[in-house]
Design an enzyme around this catalytic site. Structure first.
Site, PDB file in Angstrom:
ATOM      1  NE  ARG A   3      -1.850   1.850   3.475  1.00  0.00           N
ATOM      2  CZ  ARG A   3      -1.788   1.686   4.806  1.00  0.00           C
ATOM      3  NH1 ARG A   3      -2.457   0.728   5.384  1.00  0.00           N
ATOM      4  NH2 ARG A   3      -1.029   2.471   5.528  1.00  0.00           N
ATOM      5  CG  HIS A  62      -6.529   1.965   6.115  1.00  0.00           C
ATOM      6  ND1 HIS A  62      -6.616   0.674   5.640  1.00  0.00           N
ATOM      7  CD2 HIS A  62      -7.689   2.202   6.776  1.00  0.00           C
ATOM      8  CE1 HIS A  62      -7.785   0.158   5.990  1.00  0.00           C
ATOM      9  NE2 HIS A  62      -8.459   1.062   6.679  1.00  0.00           N
ATOM     10  CE1 TYR A 118       0.891   2.442   8.696  1.00  0.00           C
ATOM     11  CE2 TYR A 118      -0.317   4.192   9.814  1.00  0.00           C
ATOM     12  CZ  TYR A 118      -0.169   3.340   8.734  1.00  0.00           C
ATOM     13  OH  TYR A 118      -1.069   3.388   7.696  1.00  0.00           O
TER      14      TYR A 118
END
Length: 390
Positions: free
Chosen positions: A284, A288, A297
């Site tokens: 990805r 998100h 993160y």
């Protein structure tokens, strides 16, 4: 095969060695790949396909336009025109390969991120924007497009897909040998959803009833902020063996390999050989959703590394190197992408606000007494404001 027959424990049917060979059964070579990140065409003993120049150009066009849908929708959300958007940046090959492997009679059960698959099923991307703008609940007809409504409840669509697959199995639309009748189901989900109970229950039912379903997992390595290492101790595709059906891992940034593997799995399902798990190993590259900040993160070095495996660029290199396209092809595609962007920007802003009472439409095939009472009560509540300044 009988519509109620199930594969015996530890046995996947007589065709497994031919279609999903021993290397996938014993955890051998993990990644099926037909086009390297450098744009080199390679071959695979179990999965291969002779692609025409037209097919290759079509894959490239599909991925470019899908990425344009994604970038336009992201920009619209940033300008306040959408409430949220689920990005697919970097996952175009996984979606286009899987989508183009479908036959018209096959049915798709998506998550909320299958914009590329929706595009291959002929759904106007403006219909997707309406959902994220909050003016409708999905404006396309699932029965007409054989593409279910986007599912927000994580993993629920897998149970829906297995149930539908069992239905077409009992309708005699599996294993007849008629290519225009035999059908399969594909259920999409992500690596995060693989931890959901609904998904695992779907695996159990599919294996027990030999349902004609393909479980297509886009492993983009992040369940929002949770890395794949905290979700599983083994590669996801190997989980399928414990449920009693084959699993295969494919390079999810390779549209050729994704197409070839999905095509084989769908045919296996149509022939009555039961379910298959496909793990499309990808990344990805975006967030998100547009409410997420992935810099909190994950490492930027990882993102930069995966940019070198961009699914669009690798196919572009192959097309150029082999003289399958000219500059006019790219110019025409750029014009088409601009027209698509204009369609989405102007169309999104022109989407009408819904009528308040429309929330009660299409909840059930037939209106229930309880829902009718709720509708009447809400209608009376709205009427109480008529003529009021408040």
């Amino acid at each position: 095969m009988s519509d109620t027959a199930a594969a015996s424990p530890g046995h996947f049917g007589p065709d497994l060695a031919e279609v999903f060979g021993p290397s996938q059964q014993d955890g051998g070579p993990e990644l099926v790949q037909l086009l390297t990140p450098e744009g080199e065409r390679v071959h695979h003993a179990e999965f291969d396909h002779d692609f025409s120049a037209e097919e290759l150009r079509g894959f490239y066009r599909d991925m470019v336009l899908t990425r344009r849908i994604d970038t336009e929708a992201t920009a619209l959300q940033r300008h306040g025109e959408l409430g949220i958007w689920a990005q697919l940046l970097g996952q175009e090959a996984a979606q286009i390969g899987a989508g183009r492997a479908l036959r018209p009679q096959d049915y798709v059960f998506p998550t909320y991120r299958e914009h590329g698959v929706a595009y291959t099923r002929g759904i106007d991307p403006l219909d997707l924007l309406g959902l994220f703008r909050g003016v409708d609940q999905g404006a396309w007809d699932p029965a007409e497009k054989n593409f279910g409504l986007y599912t927000i409840v994580i993993g629920a669509q897998v149970l829906h897909g297995v149930g539908y697959a069992m239905g077409i199995q009992r309708d005699g639309a599996v294993g007849t040998g008629d290519p225009d009748r035999d059908a399969a189901v594909i259920a999409h989900f992500g690596d995060g959803a693989s931890s959901q109970g609904d998904v695992n229950e779907g695996f159990i039912f599919a294996a027990s009833y030999n349902a004609p379903v393909v479980f297509f997992c886009q492993n983009n390595q992040w369940a929002i902020s949770e890395p794949i290492e905290r979700q599983t101790r083994i590669p996801l595709y190997q989980r399928a063996l414990g449920f009693g059906f084959p699993g295969v891992r494919v390079d999810g940034n390779d549209v050729l390999a994704t197409y070839a593997v999905t095509k084989a799995a769908l045919q296996r399902a149509r022939d009555g050989q039961g379910p298959t798990f496909i793990e499309a190993y990808t990344y990805r590259m975006g967030a998100h959703t547009t409410t997420d900040d992935p810099t909190r993160y994950r490492l930027s070095d990882d993102v930069e590394s995966w940019k070198l495996k961009d699914p669009i660029e690798r196919l572009k290199v192959y097309l150029r190197r082999n003289g399958l396209v000219d500059q006019q092809f790219f110019d025409d595609l750029d014009d088409e992408a601009k027209e698509l962007g204009h369609h989405l920007r102007e169309g999104c802003k022109a989407l009408p606000d819904p009528q308040p009472m429309s929330v009660f439409d299409h909840v059930y095939t037939e209106m229930t007494d309880e829902l009718a009472a709720q509708r009447d009560g809400y209608e009376a509540y709205l009427a109480s404001f008529e003529g009021s300044d408040h």
